[in-house]
Write an enzyme that holds these catalytic residues in place. Structure first.
Site, PDB file in Angstrom:
ATOM      1  N   ARG A 124       0.813  -1.237   0.000  1.00  0.00           N
ATOM      2  CA  ARG A 124       0.000   0.000   0.000  1.00  0.00           C
ATOM      3  C   ARG A 124       0.838   1.275   0.000  1.00  0.00           C
ATOM      4  NH1 ARG A 124      -2.859  -3.080   3.906  1.00  0.00           N
ATOM      5  NH2 ARG A 124      -4.643  -4.108   2.939  1.00  0.00           N
ATOM      6  N   LYS A 146       3.622  11.049 -11.750  1.00  0.00           N
ATOM      7  CA  LYS A 146       2.755  10.199 -12.580  1.00  0.00           C
ATOM      8  C   LYS A 146       3.449   8.859 -12.744  1.00  0.00           C
ATOM      9  CE  LYS A 146       0.087  13.245 -15.584  1.00  0.00           C
ATOM     10  NZ  LYS A 146      -0.109  13.676 -16.979  1.00  0.00           N
ATOM     11  N   GLU A 188      10.705  17.033 -25.459  1.00  0.00           N
ATOM     12  CA  GLU A 188      10.012  17.481 -24.233  1.00  0.00           C
ATOM     13  C   GLU A 188      10.584  18.823 -23.762  1.00  0.00           C
ATOM     14  OE1 GLU A 188       7.367  15.931 -23.079  1.00  0.00           O
ATOM     15  OE2 GLU A 188       7.526  13.830 -23.689  1.00  0.00           O
ATOM     16  N   LYS A 230       8.294  22.398 -14.530  1.00  0.00           N
ATOM     17  CA  LYS A 230       7.442  21.263 -14.167  1.00  0.00           C
ATOM     18  C   LYS A 230       7.063  21.326 -12.691  1.00  0.00           C
ATOM     19  CE  LYS A 230       5.978  16.760 -14.837  1.00  0.00           C
ATOM     20  NZ  LYS A 230       6.069  15.554 -15.599  1.00  0.00           N
ATOM     21  N   GLU A 240      -3.703  16.974 -12.228  1.00  0.00           N
ATOM     22  CA  GLU A 240      -4.110  17.343 -13.590  1.00  0.00           C
ATOM     23  C   GLU A 240      -5.593  17.688 -13.703  1.00  0.00           C
ATOM     24  OE1 GLU A 240      -2.007  15.239 -16.796  1.00  0.00           O
ATOM     25  OE2 GLU A 240      -3.830  15.414 -17.978  1.00  0.00           O
ATOM     26  N   ARG A 244      -1.869  21.505 -15.364  1.00  0.00           N
ATOM     27  CA  ARG A 244      -0.946  20.400 -15.687  1.00  0.00           C
ATOM     28  C   ARG A 244      -1.246  19.793 -17.057  1.00  0.00           C
ATOM     29  NH1 ARG A 244       1.591  15.656 -11.776  1.00  0.00           N
ATOM     30  NH2 ARG A 244       2.854  14.720 -13.433  1.00  0.00           N
ATOM     31  N   ASN A 248       0.643  18.276 -21.751  1.00  0.00           N
ATOM     32  CA  ASN A 248       0.301  17.282 -22.769  1.00  0.00           C
ATOM     33  C   ASN A 248       0.287  17.866 -24.173  1.00  0.00           C
ATOM     34  OD1 ASN A 248      -0.054  15.128 -20.947  1.00  0.00           O
ATOM     35  ND2 ASN A 248      -2.036  15.969 -20.356  1.00  0.00           N
ATOM     36  N   HIS A 251       0.450  15.662 -27.192  1.00  0.00           N
ATOM     37  CA  HIS A 251       0.369  14.275 -26.724  1.00  0.00           C
ATOM     38  C   HIS A 251      -0.856  13.509 -27.223  1.00  0.00           C
ATOM     39  CE1 HIS A 251       3.784  15.338 -24.330  1.00  0.00           C
ATOM     40  NE2 HIS A 251       3.774  14.214 -23.640  1.00  0.00           N
ATOM     41  N   HIS A 255       0.008  10.052 -28.777  1.00  0.00           N
ATOM     42  CA  HIS A 255      -0.444   8.747 -28.296  1.00  0.00           C
ATOM     43  C   HIS A 255      -1.097   7.948 -29.418  1.00  0.00           C
ATOM     44  CE1 HIS A 255      -0.365  10.068 -23.799  1.00  0.00           C
ATOM     45  NE2 HIS A 255       0.821   9.818 -24.290  1.00  0.00           N
ATOM     46  N   HIS A 268       8.557   7.819 -27.682  1.00  0.00           N
ATOM     47  CA  HIS A 268       7.547   8.753 -27.167  1.00  0.00           C
ATOM     48  C   HIS A 268       7.871  10.203 -27.584  1.00  0.00           C
ATOM     49  CE1 HIS A 268       4.588  10.474 -24.476  1.00  0.00           C
ATOM     50  NE2 HIS A 268       5.541  11.180 -23.869  1.00  0.00           N
TER      51      HIS A 268
HETATM   52  P1  NAD Z   1      13.180   4.539 -21.865  1.00  0.00           P
HETATM   53  O1  NAD Z   1      12.999   4.486 -20.430  1.00  0.00           O
HETATM   54  O2  NAD Z   1      12.667   3.404 -22.674  1.00  0.00           O
HETATM   55  O3  NAD Z   1      14.726   4.741 -22.190  1.00  0.00           O
HETATM   56  C1  NAD Z   1      15.133   4.800 -23.526  1.00  0.00           C
HETATM   57  C2  NAD Z   1      16.233   3.786 -23.838  1.00  0.00           C
HETATM   58  O4  NAD Z   1      17.457   4.299 -23.379  1.00  0.00           O
HETATM   59  C3  NAD Z   1      16.075   2.441 -23.196  1.00  0.00           C
HETATM   60  O5  NAD Z   1      16.551   1.453 -24.060  1.00  0.00           O
HETATM   61  C4  NAD Z   1      16.963   2.548 -21.973  1.00  0.00           C
HETATM   62  O6  NAD Z   1      17.412   1.307 -21.504  1.00  0.00           O
HETATM   63  C5  NAD Z   1      18.088   3.354 -22.520  1.00  0.00           C
HETATM   64  N1  NAD Z   1      18.825   4.154 -21.570  1.00  0.00           N
HETATM   65  C6  NAD Z   1      18.324   4.834 -20.515  1.00  0.00           C
HETATM   66  N2  NAD Z   1      19.282   5.580 -19.955  1.00  0.00           N
HETATM   67  C7  NAD Z   1      20.411   5.348 -20.648  1.00  0.00           C
HETATM   68  C8  NAD Z   1      21.725   5.843 -20.556  1.00  0.00           C
HETATM   69  N3  NAD Z   1      22.071   6.767 -19.664  1.00  0.00           N
HETATM   70  N4  NAD Z   1      22.647   5.377 -21.434  1.00  0.00           N
HETATM   71  C9  NAD Z   1      22.299   4.484 -22.383  1.00  0.00           C
HETATM   72  N5  NAD Z   1      21.063   3.999 -22.543  1.00  0.00           N
HETATM   73  C10 NAD Z   1      20.121   4.435 -21.685  1.00  0.00           C
HETATM   74  O7  NAD Z   1      12.524   5.866 -22.499  1.00  0.00           O
HETATM   75  P2  NAD Z   1      12.333   7.363 -21.973  1.00  0.00           P
HETATM   76  O8  NAD Z   1      12.268   8.185 -23.171  1.00  0.00           O
HETATM   77  O9  NAD Z   1      13.257   7.707 -20.888  1.00  0.00           O
HETATM   78  O10 NAD Z   1      10.886   7.324 -21.297  1.00  0.00           O
HETATM   79  C11 NAD Z   1       9.728   7.071 -22.068  1.00  0.00           C
HETATM   80  C12 NAD Z   1       8.642   6.626 -21.118  1.00  0.00           C
HETATM   81  O11 NAD Z   1       8.366   7.680 -20.199  1.00  0.00           O
HETATM   82  C13 NAD Z   1       7.342   6.302 -21.807  1.00  0.00           C
HETATM   83  O12 NAD Z   1       6.860   5.090 -21.287  1.00  0.00           O
HETATM   84  C14 NAD Z   1       6.411   7.445 -21.408  1.00  0.00           C
HETATM   85  O13 NAD Z   1       5.068   7.060 -21.320  1.00  0.00           O
HETATM   86  C15 NAD Z   1       6.957   7.813 -20.062  1.00  0.00           C
HETATM   87  N6  NAD Z   1       6.685   9.191 -19.663  1.00  0.00           N
HETATM   88  C16 NAD Z   1       6.183   9.409 -18.425  1.00  0.00           C
HETATM   89  C17 NAD Z   1       5.935  10.687 -17.988  1.00  0.00           C
HETATM   90  C18 NAD Z   1       5.467  10.915 -16.588  1.00  0.00           C
HETATM   91  O14 NAD Z   1       5.124  12.061 -16.251  1.00  0.00           O
HETATM   92  N7  NAD Z   1       5.459   9.913 -15.736  1.00  0.00           N
HETATM   93  C19 NAD Z   1       6.205  11.769 -18.824  1.00  0.00           C
HETATM   94  C20 NAD Z   1       6.740  11.532 -20.089  1.00  0.00           C
HETATM   95  C21 NAD Z   1       6.971  10.224 -20.512  1.00  0.00           C
HETATM   96  N1  GLY Z   2       4.240  14.470 -18.740  1.00  0.00           N
HETATM   97  C1  GLY Z   2       3.020  15.059 -18.368  1.00  0.00           C
HETATM   98  C2  GLY Z   2       2.849  15.239 -16.906  1.00  0.00           C
HETATM   99  O1  GLY Z   2       3.685  14.906 -16.101  1.00  0.00           O
HETATM  100  O2  GLY Z   2       1.833  15.711 -16.508  1.00  0.00           O
END
Ligand code: NAD
Ligand code: GLY
Length: 365
Positions: A124, A146, A188, A230, A240, A244, A248, A251, A255, A268
């Site tokens: 939890r 998030k 971003e 942010k 949101e 917030r 997006n 987005h 998506h 992404h």
């Molecule tokens: P990811 O986590 O898949 O990383 C991209 C690639 O780079 C992967 O293969 C990873 O293993 C590799 N990698 C990571 N760090 C590295 C490093 N320092 N050196 C070498 N390789 C490295 O992708 P991302 O772009 O970081 O994140 C995308 C995800 O984030 C999506 O799932 C998206 O939905 C999510 N997201 C979430 C929010 C939120 O607010 N929570 C906001 C934007 C995106």
């Molecule tokens: N990436 C969008 C948010 O964090 O709200």
């Protein structure tokens, strides 16, 4: 020489936590993150990150006398699902993790989102720390709480708002990031400028080549500026219900692209880049911004080596994917549009005709 470190605080109604930003952060003699960790910790990363960064953090936690273990997951957006989440729960149970065990997300946004959701749900709610290693996760996903996994019918559909105890950003990790992933993060960064800061847009235009060449001082400024924006937005609207949603920008289109092309095939950030161009075109069609403004955005995205046109899909496919988006409210699709460059707003009254006109060049039969 002691590296400069930026620190800032995220303050939501429920929780306050720091963000630390520096290069080679574990080696900074003036910083101890000890207050943010419990006696027992688990580092969760993936098969790509483990050989690069796991041992340096294991060493760091040994010096803090933490009892520790690690969990290594498969790498990729396609693993951001229940099955992988279960591997985290398996590891936690097998290693007798308690509610006070701190989960450490070492990796990009996929790891951060999944570990955050595991932390939100394990017993939890266990404490967790974000150590983001991609540009995208440093400027966006690690901040704001998030957390989610994907469902086959929709991205990030299962999740929770759950804030970390701290975010620790080591700019050094960007040196091993593949160029395509770095560019995805730049999408971003550019998003923040478009939605809320025209001066930042000019600054990015001036410095884009140096940023793409990983100039450390400029990157530090850019990451700090994005985290500040942010933190401010999340501080006003954690769940949101208002401002917030502006984060997006692009987005809803993005998506749809990601769902149509299969998660992970378009990154992404790449989908967000093409989505932001569509958001500009929509704003242009609504008479809000000029075609010169849209060209300005396209130029910057192109310099950041990002795609500026989406793939073609049928109008039904566009509508179908966009209507599954989390931003749909009372059955109405919601889009973030630009009143001007640097000023975004939410629109939930976009007609199907307007959408079709905007997507015209990207509709297949
Ligand atoms: P990811 O986590 O898949 O990383 C991209 C690639 O780079 C992967 O293969 C990873 O293993 C590799 N990698 C990571 N760090 C590295 C490093 N320092 N050196 C070498 N390789 C490295 O992708 P991302 O772009 O970081 O994140 C995308 C995800 O984030 C999506 O799932 C998206 O939905 C999510 N997201 C979430 C929010 C939120 O607010 N929570 C906001 C934007 C995106
Ligand atoms: N990436 C969008 C948010 O964090 O709200």
């Amino acid at each position: 020489m002691i590296n400069a470190m930026h620190t800032l605080t995220v303050s939501t109604t429920s929780h306050q936590y720091p963000i630390f930003i520096a290069a080679d952060i574990v080696k900074l003699p003036q910083v101890s993150f000890a207050p943010f960790f419990t006696k027992k910790i688990v580092i969760i990363c993936n098969e790509t990150i483990a050989p690069l960064y796991l041992s340096q953090w294991q060493k760091y936690f040994s010096q803090l006398n933490c009892e520790q273990f690690s969990i290594i997951l498969p790498d990729g957006e396609k693993y951001k699902n229940w099955q992988t989440l279960n591997l985290i729960y398996d590891g936690l149970m097998q290693n007798h993790a308690e509610r006070q065990t701190t989960l450490i997300a070492l990796g990009g946004g996929v790891i951060g989102d999944m570990v955050g959701f595991a932390a939100a749900t394990y017993q939890r709610g266990a404490p967790f720390i974000q150590i983001p290693t991609t540009l995208l996760s440093q400027v966006d996903s690690s901040v704001g709480g998030k957390t989610a996994i994907n469902h086959p019918l929709g991205k990030n559909m299962i999740g929770a708002f759950y804030q970390p105890q701290a975010v620790i950003i080591d700019l050094n990790s960007l040196k091993t990031l593949p160029q395509r992933e770095f560019s995805a993060g730049m999408a971003e960064v550019i998003k923040y400028a478009l939605l809320g800061d025209i001066e930042f847009l000019s600054w990015l235009e001036k410095n884009i080549d140096a940023l793409m060449a990983l100039d450390e001082a400029l990157l530090s400024e850019a990451v700090y500026h994005c985290c500040q924006m942010k933190a401010r937005i999340v501080g006003i609207d954690e769940k949101e219900n208002g401002i917030r949603a502006l984060l997006n920008l692009g987005h809803t289109f993005a998506h749809a692209i990601e769902a149509q092309m299969g998660y992970g095939n378009w990154l992404h950030g790449e989908a967000v880049a093409a989505g932001m161009v569509l958001a500009c075109r929509l704003s242009e069609n609504m008479g809000l911004i000029s075609s010169a403004n849209t060209r300005r955005v396209i130029n910057l995205l192109t310099q950041a080596k990002l795609p500026v046109t989406p793939p073609k899909m049928t109008f039904d496919a566009w509508l179908n994917h966009m209507s599954h988006d989390k931003k749909v409210q009372d059955g109405r699709m919601r889009f973030i549009i630009l009143e001007s460059l640097g000023q975004a707003k939410l629109a939930d009254d976009i007609s199907s005709k307007m959408l079709k006109e905007t997507l015209e060049m990207y509709i297949s039969n």
